[in-house]
Write an enzyme that holds these catalytic residues in place. Structure first.
Site, PDB file in Angstrom:
ATOM      1  N   LYS A 161      74.277 -65.226  24.948  1.00 56.32           N
ATOM      2  CA  LYS A 161      73.305 -66.061  24.227  1.00 56.32           C
ATOM      3  C   LYS A 161      73.722 -66.212  22.762  1.00 56.32           C
ATOM      4  O   LYS A 161      74.177 -65.240  22.142  1.00 56.32           O
ATOM      5  CB  LYS A 161      71.926 -65.395  24.341  1.00 56.32           C
ATOM      6  CG  LYS A 161      70.765 -66.209  23.758  1.00 56.32           C
ATOM      7  CD  LYS A 161      69.434 -65.482  24.008  1.00 56.32           C
ATOM      8  CE  LYS A 161      68.244 -66.227  23.449  1.00 56.32           C
ATOM      9  NZ  LYS A 161      66.956 -65.535  23.690  1.00 56.32           N
ATOM     10  N   SER A 171      63.323 -68.261  26.071  1.00 59.64           N
ATOM     11  CA  SER A 171      64.284 -68.917  25.214  1.00 59.64           C
ATOM     12  C   SER A 171      65.734 -68.767  25.683  1.00 59.64           C
ATOM     13  O   SER A 171      66.587 -69.541  25.268  1.00 59.64           O
ATOM     14  CB  SER A 171      64.165 -68.370  23.794  1.00 59.64           C
ATOM     15  OG  SER A 171      64.513 -66.998  23.739  1.00 59.64           O
ATOM     16  N   SER A 198      61.609 -63.817  27.250  1.00 64.87           N
ATOM     17  CA  SER A 198      62.729 -64.762  27.267  1.00 64.87           C
ATOM     18  C   SER A 198      63.904 -64.417  28.169  1.00 64.87           C
ATOM     19  O   SER A 198      64.824 -65.214  28.302  1.00 64.87           O
ATOM     20  CB  SER A 198      63.252 -64.972  25.852  1.00 64.87           C
ATOM     21  OG  SER A 198      62.379 -65.830  25.175  1.00 64.87           O
TER      22      SER A 198
HETATM   23  N1  GLN Z   1      58.256 -67.680  24.721  1.00 65.37           N
HETATM   24  C1  GLN Z   1      57.988 -66.623  23.807  1.00 65.37           C
HETATM   25  C2  GLN Z   1      57.979 -67.165  22.402  1.00 65.37           C
HETATM   26  O1  GLN Z   1      58.122 -68.320  22.246  1.00 65.37           O
HETATM   27  C3  GLN Z   1      58.980 -65.531  23.974  1.00 65.37           C
HETATM   28  C4  GLN Z   1      60.263 -65.775  23.303  1.00 65.37           C
HETATM   29  C5  GLN Z   1      61.229 -64.673  23.474  1.00 65.37           C
HETATM   30  O2  GLN Z   1      61.041 -63.767  24.283  1.00 65.37           O
HETATM   31  N2  GLN Z   1      62.275 -64.722  22.670  1.00 65.37           N
HETATM   32  O3  GLN Z   1      57.830 -66.458  21.462  1.00 65.37           O
END
Ligand code: GLN
Length: 487
Positions: free
Chosen positions: A80, A155, A179
């Site tokens: 990532k 994400s 995420s």
């Molecule tokens: N979807 C969650 C957010 O927008 C989690 C994001 C993540 O785990 N990086 O914060």
């Protein structure tokens, strides 16, 4: 099955048996990358074909000479774009880091290299890991390999799409509020968030430091165990990295857990849960019963407040972490003339996308002197209560299970104008981060229209070994993890 559809463990076995070389494997994945990328958009930065082939040839040569090889020898790993890679641009899918070339590797990247893994490109993500669909990337939206009209989740959507779409056998993501688990569920693969502190965050560009953890994506639980074995462990450069021994997860992953007690929280099966997802998860729980497990109805009474607490704590920490990107310390400076404050704010307005700006504003607000007690401090109290719910649950159960997501993958654009609707897709995943627990999502079925569904398993802190064994029990009795999409 072609080479690209194999698991990392299978690729290692093929090399050991002399049935495939590291160069052949690298070439197969490089070809898959090229053939599929225009459809999937998984990557921010393509794998460097020359470097990949060179490294693969070195591994083959080492093997020929009979030298000792690492645990991931010749396995391509996509990473990532939030994880620093020495000499390779790392953008967090943000304009503000467009030209950032880290002078060092993240701890996990060092660990991969030490085990002879082949670094295989950087994957697309929501900007600074804020989002659940990769639509917040400043560059592109990644696609779900099961239906390219749909999001892969986020994400870490690029890392999930790359593995599900067979552009890489395994990858790394990060999980602050879901995420890793959410995109794993939506793409029909395995994704694991380790216990907070299990994996060093050194070289991970921070979103919310008390919630962020790095973890693997894989086709099956065995590969997930292998990846965790490689990346876990103490690192003094991250003061929250815990000095606990790392078990050899791959050695025990096939051992079923006897007299398994599964906590099934009623709060995870309420309003808002899609019927097809609920049915698939219930079926999976029945399968566990057949395997000898006992289902224990439990309650996590504070979980209905977890999402609200998360969306205070995470933006608060983000607003502080992202203060460094100001056109002076980090990031490009605005061309417009102005005083210091104007230069900061214009650079930030130009460099950050909408969602990141929204979170910075929200986070700054909840930390401001007049509102800190009403929001931030209250959210921390809720966080403590969420953690206590789990402590109580693990006093009687080995694991807590439920759906990973309230629905299967939605269409690109379906929720992009409605941040609250998007936040709701994290409803089952954020508690795990607030409580610092390990969690894993494994495939447990498909909707009628062929979209993957994930089962979420949450464990007690530092019990990844048991959690992986429990996940593997179901996997061994099902074949969801063997399915690959037609891309
Ligand atoms: N979807 C969650 C957010 O927008 C989690 C994001 C993540 O785990 N990086 O914060």
């Amino acid at each position: 099955m072609s080479l690209i559809e194999k698991t990392a463990s299978e690729l290692l076995a093929l090399q050991a048996e002399g049935k495939a070389s590291a160069v052949e494997i690298a070439d197969a994945f490089l070809a898959a990358y090229s053939a599929r990328e225009s459809k999937l958009q998984s990557f921010m930065r393509a794998p460097d074909a020359v470097a990949v082939r060179k490294q693969a040839a070195e591994i083959d040569a080492k093997r020929k000479r009979g030298e000792k090889l690492g645990k991931l020898a010749g396995v391509p790993v996509a990473v990532k774009d939030v994880l620093c890679t020495k000499g390779i641009r790392t953008t967090c899918s943000s304009k503000i880091l467009e030209n950032f070339v880290p002078p060092y590797d993240a701890h996990v990247v060092e660990r991969l290299k030490a085990e002879d893994a082949i670094l295989f490109g950087k994957t697309n993500m929501d900007e600074f890991a804020m989002g659940s669909s990769t639509e917040n990337s400043a560059y592109k939206s990644s696609r779900n390999p099961w239906d390219t009209e749909r999001i892969p989740g986020g994400s870490s959507g690029g890392s999930a799409a790359a593995v599900a779409g067979c552009q890489a056998p395994v990858s790394l993501g990060t999980d602050t509020g879901g995420s890793i688990r959410q995109p794993a569920a939506l793409c029909g693969i395995v994704g694991m968030k380790p216990t907070y502190g299990r994996v060093s965050r050194y070289g991970l560009i921070a979103f919310a430091s008390s919630l962020d953890q790095i973890g693997p994506f894989a086709h099956d639980v065995r590969d997930c165990a292998l990846m965790l074995e490689v990346i876990a462990g103490h690192d003094k450069r991250d003061s929250t990295s815990v000095n606990e021994p790392v078990p050899a997860y791959t050695r025990t992953v096939n051992d079923p857990v006897k007299e398994l007690k599964i906590g099934v929280p009623k709060e995870f099966f309420g309003k808002g849960l899609d019927a097809e997802v609920a049915t698939a998860v219930q079926q999976a729980l029945k399968e566990y019963e057949k395997l000898g497990a006992t289902l224990v109805p439990i309650s996590l009474p504070h979980s209905p407040y977890a999402l609200a607490a998360y969306y205070i704590v995470a933006p608060a920490e983000a607003s502080s972490n992202l203060a460094r990107f100001d056109g002076m310390h980090y990031g490009p400076r605005t061309k417009e003339k102005g005083d210091l404050i104007e230069t900061y704010s214009k650079s930030r307005a130009e460099g950050f996308g909408k969602e990141v700006q929204r979170r910075i504003i929200l986070g700054t607000y909840v930390l401001s002197s007049g509102y800190k007690d009403a929001y931030y401090v209250k959210a921390l109290k809720v966080r403590r209560l969420v953690k206590k719910d789990f402590d109580d649950a693990f006093a009687t159960c080995d694991v807590v299970m439920g759906p990973t997501t309230p629905s299967a993958a939605f269409k690109i654009g379906e929720k992009s104008d409605d941040p609250l609707a998007l936040y709701l897709s994290d409803v089952y995943t954020v508690s795990c981060n607030l409580a610092g627990l390990p969690g894993v999502s494994i495939p447990c079925g498909f909707t009628k229209s062929g979209l993957p569904i994930g089962l979420q398993l949450l464990g007690a802190p530092f019990e990844e070994e048991k959690l992986l064994r429990i996940a593997r029990m179901y996997e061994s009795a099902s074949d969801w993890h063997t399915k690959r999409p037609k891309v």
